[in-house]
Enzyme design. Sequence first.
Site, short mmCIF file in Angstrom:
data_model
loop_
_atom_site.label_atom_id
_atom_site.label_comp_id
_atom_site.label_asym_id
_atom_site.label_seq_id
_atom_site.Cartn_x
_atom_site.Cartn_y
_atom_site.Cartn_z
N CYS B 83 0.84 -1.20 0.00
CA CYS B 83 0.00 0.00 0.00
C CYS B 83 0.88 1.26 0.00
CB CYS B 83 -0.99 -0.04 1.17
SG CYS B 83 -2.29 1.21 1.05
N HIS B 187 -3.84 -5.00 0.02
CA HIS B 187 -3.34 -5.49 1.30
C HIS B 187 -3.34 -7.01 1.33
CE1 HIS B 187 -3.07 -1.69 3.56
NE2 HIS B 187 -4.01 -1.29 2.73
N GLU B 189 -2.22 -8.90 3.51
CA GLU B 189 -2.50 -9.35 4.88
C GLU B 189 -3.99 -9.33 5.20
OE1 GLU B 189 -1.36 -6.47 3.97
OE2 GLU B 189 -1.99 -4.85 5.29
#
Lengths: 271, 207
Positions: B83, B187, B189
């Site tokens: 990001c 993202h 994650e």
Amino acid sequence: MLKKRLIPVLLLRNGVLVQSRGFKRYQLLGNPSAAVERLSSWASDELIYLDISSSPTYDLNRDDLNHPEFSNIEDIIRLIASKCFMPLTFGGGIRSIDHVETRLRCGADKVALNTAALDDPKLVTECARRFGSQCVVVSIDAKRTEDGWQVFRGGRTAVEQDPVSWATRVQELGAGEILLNSIDQDGSKRGFDLPLISAVSEAVSIPVIGMGGAGEWDHLVQVLATDASAVAVANMLHHSENSVYSAKEHLVAKGCNVRTPLPLSTQPRNL
Amino acid sequence: MRPALGIVDYGSGNFGSVWNAGLRLGLSQVAIRGPQDVKRCSHIVLPGVGAFGAAMDRLATSELDRLVIDEARAGRRPILGICVGMQILADLGCEFGSHPGLGLITGTVERIQVPSTMPLPHMGWNSVEMQGDSPLFDGIDGEPALYFVHSYHLVPTDPAVIAATATYGHPIVAAVSQGSLHGVQFHPEKSQEHGLQLLHNFVTLRV
């Protein structure tokens, strides 16, 4: 292309997960962490965790169970965040910018403001400035009236606001998203208040999450056919196997613009 | 050698989420707070959320900007920016004024141009189209939907570094690869199995 979302909602009341009916009756489900792993299945697009405790005490009152006990909300958020590889929204009991910061620091990606936004609209703007609009969800509880809807504070007290103009106002204040719940439909299994969801989602440009009333998977399809960006489901996802996955498969089969889940055998897998 | 994932710890909001994803993958992990920490890792993740200028300031305050630049130039360890962590690899960011970036990928970071009916930030699960065959996407087929939250995007001068794009009104750079240096706008994650697969692919990269 941006996908529409299916969002499981977990309701926490004084340390215990519950199901809610009409914002009045609560059925106990149990430990706050056990359901997280089940609902964090790869078929969910996001998770909303709402703390609807009537007092700030968290006690499962079951010392006989071999579950971790939680005495504060921070530990609960940390635990959920460690299992949640998707965006996590946390709401309930948030009254100040410090409360917001604590929840984000513990691993929430967004916070949901409801009562606090009604009591202190500046808080919405403050949070948006400090943490970005993307993490500010304003949650609105609405009830039908003779000629429209009325916003309720704490699910019980009517406020001199209708949900459409309140949604428009919080968008101006900096809200990044709206979680729209129908008190009439909550726990009814009779389907969502589609006119309410349509009215609000047509009035604002930020995403609207429709909630309250799911009784069959087709009800979710109906919500995603409106301008709403997401549909939230709570009660219906409990007490059945792979419920999020079944819901998602149904949405895909009905041609909704959602993320296709991986085959059940592969999720969640270890890499 | 077993990979050890170093995550640059400069107060970025998604540090914890990236750490949790690494734990889920069973990786040994190091929080990078100084040069001594880098020696203990084989791969480096530069996380990031928030504004470009604020992220650069925090990185400079922690004296980690020089360290990331030196590591990228030396090319000893694969680096992945996430990001804003990808955006600051560029020369210049235009969010709240002009801010110099790390200057590792030639290009600028600009506000996404969308029609007024489309909200910013661009937030949610967006399908991603791979360009070329970046090893980051091994085992991720078709047009996977990955989780994005951003209002600005990286515009690289050399289109050859683009590894994937997403469409939100216009094409947006979703991933870049330039030698051992990589970046993703989404993202991983927070992108469930595809995101974890991508992180897994990253830690198996060799330089």
